[in-house]
Structures are given as C-alpha cells and as structure tokens.
Design a protein around this motif. Structure first.
Motif, PDB file in Angstrom:
ATOM      1  N   VAL A 120      36.138 -59.011  47.366  1.00 49.53           N
ATOM      2  CA  VAL A 120      36.682 -60.244  48.103  1.00 49.53           C
ATOM      3  C   VAL A 120      38.176 -60.290  48.214  1.00 49.53           C
ATOM      4  O   VAL A 120      39.033 -59.954  47.347  1.00 49.53           O
ATOM      5  N   THR A 121      38.598 -60.314  49.445  1.00 41.64           N
ATOM      6  CA  THR A 121      40.160 -60.359  49.730  1.00 41.64           C
ATOM      7  C   THR A 121      40.552 -61.550  50.352  1.00 41.64           C
ATOM      8  O   THR A 121      39.875 -62.060  51.466  1.00 41.64           O
ATOM      9  N   VAL A 122      41.476 -62.214  49.612  1.00 44.65           N
ATOM     10  CA  VAL A 122      41.949 -63.730  50.175  1.00 44.65           C
ATOM     11  C   VAL A 122      43.323 -63.731  50.590  1.00 44.65           C
ATOM     12  O   VAL A 122      44.046 -63.170  49.839  1.00 44.65           O
ATOM     13  N   ALA A 123      43.516 -64.192  51.990  1.00 48.64           N
ATOM     14  CA  ALA A 123      44.731 -64.226  52.341  1.00 48.64           C
ATOM     15  C   ALA A 123      45.307 -65.651  52.399  1.00 48.64           C
ATOM     16  O   ALA A 123      44.814 -66.236  53.037  1.00 48.64           O
ATOM     17  N   THR A 124      46.629 -65.935  51.646  1.00 53.60           N
ATOM     18  CA  THR A 124      47.199 -67.056  51.773  1.00 53.60           C
ATOM     19  C   THR A 124      48.121 -67.207  53.204  1.00 53.60           C
ATOM     20  O   THR A 124      48.776 -65.979  53.263  1.00 53.60           O
ATOM     21  N   THR A 151      49.112 -72.086  46.145  1.00 49.73           N
ATOM     22  CA  THR A 151      48.588 -73.032  45.346  1.00 49.73           C
ATOM     23  C   THR A 151      48.402 -72.407  43.990  1.00 49.73           C
ATOM     24  O   THR A 151      48.299 -71.219  43.806  1.00 49.73           O
ATOM     25  N   ASP A 152      48.682 -73.355  42.830  1.00 48.63           N
ATOM     26  CA  ASP A 152      48.284 -73.022  41.622  1.00 48.63           C
ATOM     27  C   ASP A 152      46.923 -73.525  41.123  1.00 48.63           C
ATOM     28  O   ASP A 152      46.509 -73.365  40.094  1.00 48.63           O
ATOM     29  N   ASP A 200      48.234 -65.882  41.285  1.00 51.69           N
ATOM     30  CA  ASP A 200      47.402 -65.713  42.433  1.00 51.69           C
ATOM     31  C   ASP A 200      47.632 -66.842  43.454  1.00 51.69           C
ATOM     32  O   ASP A 200      48.487 -67.875  43.105  1.00 51.69           O
ATOM     33  N   PHE A 201      47.504 -66.346  44.821  1.00 48.76           N
ATOM     34  CA  PHE A 201      47.362 -67.345  45.928  1.00 48.76           C
ATOM     35  C   PHE A 201      48.918 -67.838  46.016  1.00 48.76           C
ATOM     36  O   PHE A 201      49.069 -68.945  46.573  1.00 48.76           O
ATOM     37  N   GLU A 202      49.730 -67.084  46.081  1.00 48.10           N
ATOM     38  CA  GLU A 202      51.080 -67.258  46.324  1.00 48.10           C
ATOM     39  C   GLU A 202      51.313 -67.287  47.943  1.00 48.10           C
ATOM     40  O   GLU A 202      50.772 -66.509  48.656  1.00 48.10           O
ATOM     41  N   ASP A 246      45.284 -61.357  48.076  1.00 45.39           N
ATOM     42  CA  ASP A 246      44.647 -60.743  46.533  1.00 45.39           C
ATOM     43  C   ASP A 246      43.459 -60.197  47.085  1.00 45.39           C
ATOM     44  O   ASP A 246      42.560 -60.827  47.494  1.00 45.39           O
ATOM     45  N   SER A 247      42.848 -59.457  46.060  1.00 43.47           N
ATOM     46  CA  SER A 247      41.549 -59.043  46.105  1.00 43.47           C
ATOM     47  C   SER A 247      40.861 -59.088  44.641  1.00 43.47           C
ATOM     48  O   SER A 247      41.758 -59.142  43.939  1.00 43.47           O
ATOM     49  N   TYR A 248      39.695 -59.325  44.629  1.00 39.69           N
ATOM     50  CA  TYR A 248      38.725 -59.685  43.450  1.00 39.69           C
ATOM     51  C   TYR A 248      37.594 -58.965  43.526  1.00 39.69           C
ATOM     52  O   TYR A 248      37.071 -58.874  44.773  1.00 39.69           O
ATOM     53  N   ASP A 249      37.079 -58.456  42.460  1.00 35.13           N
ATOM     54  CA  ASP A 249      35.606 -57.725  42.328  1.00 35.13           C
ATOM     55  C   ASP A 249      34.816 -58.811  41.927  1.00 35.13           C
ATOM     56  O   ASP A 249      35.076 -59.705  40.911  1.00 35.13           O
ATOM     57  N   VAL A 250      33.559 -59.178  42.627  1.00 36.44           N
ATOM     58  CA  VAL A 250      32.711 -60.180  42.342  1.00 36.44           C
ATOM     59  C   VAL A 250      31.445 -59.349  41.937  1.00 36.44           C
ATOM     60  O   VAL A 250      30.862 -58.968  43.150  1.00 36.44           O
TER      61      VAL A 250
END
Length: 115
Positions: free
Chosen positions: A6-10, A18-19, A45-47, A52-56
């Motif tokens: 999962v890749t999240v783009a802020t 966000t924190d 995370d989420f700067e 950011d990428s995460y393995d689920v």
C-alpha cells in the motif's frame, strides 16, 4: 499468506501532513481484511509531500479489491491531513489507484473506490 503493498501520497500544501494514527482496511470480492495501522517504527509517517509504502499481510486472499477504508484517529491533538491518493499492489502484481485529493479532518472513516 497474501501480502499487499500500500502506497500513500500526502499532499504538498502547507500543513498537509499529519501525526495522527491512520488505519487501512481492504475490501475485496472474497472478503475483508483486518484494520491495519499504517506505521513504520522510528519514521515520521505522512509528512507533507511524502509518498510512504507499507506491507499489509492478510490471512486469506481477498479476491479483486473493490474499495478501501481509511480511518484517521487523533494522536495528540486534532491534526488535519490532505490525502492525494493510495495505490495498492496486489499479490499477483496488479496496481490499483484510489484517488482522494481532499482534506481529512476530525476522527472519521472514509471509503475510497478504485479510480
């Protein structure tokens, strides 16, 4: 056990990061994953402007991913977050993009469908 990346783009706007705690749930044609906290140890995370990428990892194959749920829960104080998009790489190598392009305020859950 199947694993999804999962890749999240802020967003890159001022104060877009966000924190807060961010949780993800994957919903597929064959089932639903558990709620996963997206967090890397010793990493901010989420700067603003970050991708950011995460393995689920899930117990069983979820089938074709239909939607994802994102939950934002307060960490210290209320912190808004601008989420651009989330991509999911399936265990078979397919890429799905879930566009958002909006501010997520308060403690709430949003549902994103494949774009």
């Amino acid at each position: 056990m199947p694993s999804y990346t999962v890749t999240v783009a802020t967003g890159s706007q001022w104060f877009a990061g966000t924190d807060d705690y961010v949780y993800l749930t994957l919903q597929g044609t064959a089932g639903c994953s558990e709620r996963h906290l997206l967090d890397k140890p010793f990493y901010n995370d989420f700067e603003r402007g970050a991708v950011d990428s995460y393995d689920v990892t899930v117990e069983e194959d979820l089938g074709e991913i239909q939607l994802i749920r994102i939950e934002k829960r307060k960490y210290w104080y209320q912190d808004d977050w601008y989420l651009k998009y989330i991509t999911v790489k399936t265990p078979v190598g397919d890429y799905l993009e879930f566009p958002c392009y909006r501010w997520i305020t308060d403690e709430k859950e949003i549902v994103l469908r494949d774009g």
